[in-house]
Design an enzyme around this catalytic site. Structure first.
Site, short mmCIF file in Angstrom:
data_model
loop_
_atom_site.label_atom_id
_atom_site.label_comp_id
_atom_site.label_asym_id
_atom_site.label_seq_id
_atom_site.Cartn_x
_atom_site.Cartn_y
_atom_site.Cartn_z
N GLU A 1 0.79 -1.23 0.00
CA GLU A 1 0.00 0.00 0.00
C GLU A 1 0.83 1.29 0.00
OE1 GLU A 1 -2.84 -0.19 3.20
OE2 GLU A 1 -3.91 -1.86 2.32
N GLU B 1 -5.49 -8.59 1.13
CA GLU B 1 -6.11 -8.19 2.40
C GLU B 1 -7.59 -7.91 2.17
OE1 GLU B 1 -4.44 -4.89 4.65
OE2 GLU B 1 -2.41 -5.61 4.25
C1 FCB Z 1 -4.39 -1.89 5.67
C2 FCB Z 1 -3.02 -2.28 6.17
C3 FCB Z 1 -3.04 -3.35 7.23
C4 FCB Z 1 -4.20 -3.23 8.17
C5 FCB Z 1 -5.49 -2.97 7.44
C6 FCB Z 1 -6.70 -2.83 8.34
O1 FCB Z 1 -4.34 -0.61 5.14
O2 FCB Z 1 -2.24 -2.77 5.12
O3 FCB Z 1 -1.80 -3.33 7.87
O4 FCB Z 1 -3.93 -2.33 9.17
O5 FCB Z 1 -5.38 -1.84 6.64
#
Ligand code: FCB
Length: 442
Positions: A170, A352
């Site tokens: 990110e 994620e």
């Molecule tokens: C993302 C991050 C991760 C976590 C989630 C909720 O932006 O990559 O580390 O904190 O959010």
């Protein structure tokens, strides 16, 4: 509901689809005294930055508990574990390898391999060594080259143990949250900084991809980007244009250079002082062939035109998770389909996805129906995208366990496993059991 339900013929029910759980070094490791300080240590020590005034000094004490944690991961039946390497744990002040630090990861990776769990390793999940920030951090072009040197040392030391490398996690968060609006470490604020930091992060990605291609050609090498799809509040031309600007500014700004070697056209609309410092050849370095693209998705945002700015972002609306993000699963389908239409994509992994919920432990159990519903809806949203032709090869739940949620500290729980921070006892939530069932029943 205690079970996830995907359509019977879904390719996500095949054994080839990779299911995993994800964590990141600073959020779980603790043992801050056994590594160099990083920008998040400094940020946490600055009053008012972290909601509960906490820090990463002990977190989930994963450095101490890693064996039990790997056992836990294995007990869920997942195919893969996405973890990150702490740069300040494996590199010394003089830039050489810290053998003790790297040994920690070597033992974990060996244990994962022994258990047949694929290791998805992220090389940068936000914990920049503080001494590099002291020299300008991501505003200093030299940091990109430091990153490439770190990646060279690490990928040689971990040779043959890693299934997949992601260069960055990110870069939007590192640059925009960290250097433009200042709500993440290092807490620098200014429109003139965000794009410059982003450019050096993207350069770091490109340089690191070249290193990985050389040192670790057998692994799947790529990058993890987060996307927050942008929706216009109305069909007025002005709102639609503002929304498109927002999408270019927060999403495509990272995707387009990586995939096509160019920034979105809106770069021309930015004042020269707010633009990145692009040297000849940079865009070619940034645009490297990828073995995979990691997509992180949590929510969407709504936009309208603004009289004073490029766009106006509206607050999240119900239904929301405990961190205040709107629950809007169809945005994940639409995102994947639109990326597929706009770009020539490599295989995609959802690296994620997950939800913070206000969990309650009752009689030793966390019955998190809200999180189960979130996962179920988003897994189906991925399936819908696959049906529309998108090549999604895997999915990772964020997160394996409750952990340090950045500016929110420990107040927001994203785990499918509950962590009691007083005792460090882990308890698999019902969502964790449902996830495990989905995976093991295939
Ligand atoms: C993302 C991050 C991760 C976590 C989630 C909720 O932006 O990559 O580390 O904190 O959010």
């Amino acid at each position: 509901m205690t079970q996830f339900t995907l359509p019977k013929n879904s390719t996500m029910l095949s054994k080839d689809f990779i299911y995993g759980v994800a964590t990141a070094s600073f959020q779980i490791e603790g043992a801050a005294d056994q590594r160099l300080p990083c920008i998040w240590d400094t940020f946490c020590a600055t009053p008012g930055k972290i909601a509960d005034n906490s820090n990463g000094d002990s977190a989930c004490e994963h450095v101490k508990n890693w064996q039990d944690d790997v056992e836990l991961i294995d007990s869920l039946g997942v195919d893969a574990y996405r973890l990150s390497i702490s740069w300040p744990r494996v590199i010394k002040l003089d830039g050489t390898l810290n053998q003790e630090g790297i040994n920690f990861y070597i033992t974990i990776l060996d244990e994962l391999m022994r258990r047949n769990i694929k290791a998805f390793v992220t090389l940068y999940h936000w914990d920049l060594p503080q001494h590099l920030e002291d020299k300008g951090g991501w505003l200093n072009r030299e940091t990109a080259y430091e990153f490439a040197r770190y990646v060279d040392l690490v990928s040689k030391a971990l040779s043959g143990k890693v299934y997949s490398y992601a260069t960055l996690n990110e870069p939007f968060c590192s640059s925009y949250l960290g250097y433009e609006i200042g709500v993440h470490a290092p807490g620098i604020k200014g429109r003139e900084f965000g794009r410059k930091a982003a450019h050096h992060l993207l350069l770091a990605h490109g340089l690191a991809m070249k290193v990985l291609t050389k040192n670790s050609p057998e692994s799947l090498n790529g990058i993890v980007l987060n996307f927050t799809p942008c929706y216009s509040v109305s069909s007025s031309e002005a709102d639609i244009a503002a929304t498109a600007f927002a999408d270019d500014y927060i999403n495509q700004w990272y995707m387009k250079p990586v995939m096509q070697g160019a920034y979105p056209d809106i770069i021309e609309q930015l004042p020269p002082a707010h633009r990145p410092d692009i040297l000849a050849g940079d865009m070619d370095i940034i645009c490297q062939p990828l073995d995979f693209l990691g997509v992180n998705f949590y929510t969407r945002l709504r936009y309208e035109a603004s009289d004073t700015d490029y766009y106006h972002e509206l607050p999240h609306q119900a239904p929301m998770t405990d961190i205040g993000w709107e629950i809007y699963p169809s945005a994940l389908t639409e995102l994947l389909v639109s990326l597929h239409q706009k770009y020539d994509l490599p295989p995609i992994y959802i690296t994620e996805n997950g939800a913070a919920m206000a969990d309650k432990m009752v009689d030793g159990e966390v019955n998190d129906q809200d999180r189960i519903a979130y996962y179920n809806a988003h897994l189906n949203a991925v399936n819908d995208a696959i049906l529309q032709g998108v090549n999604v090869a895997g999915y990772f739940a964020w997160s394996l366990m409750d952990n340090f949620e950045w500016a929110e500290g420990y107040s927001k729980r994203f785990g499918i496993v509950h962590v009691d921070y007083n005792t460090q006892i882990r308890t698999v939530k019902l969502s964790g059991k449902a996830y495990s069932q989905l995976i093991t029943r295939r």
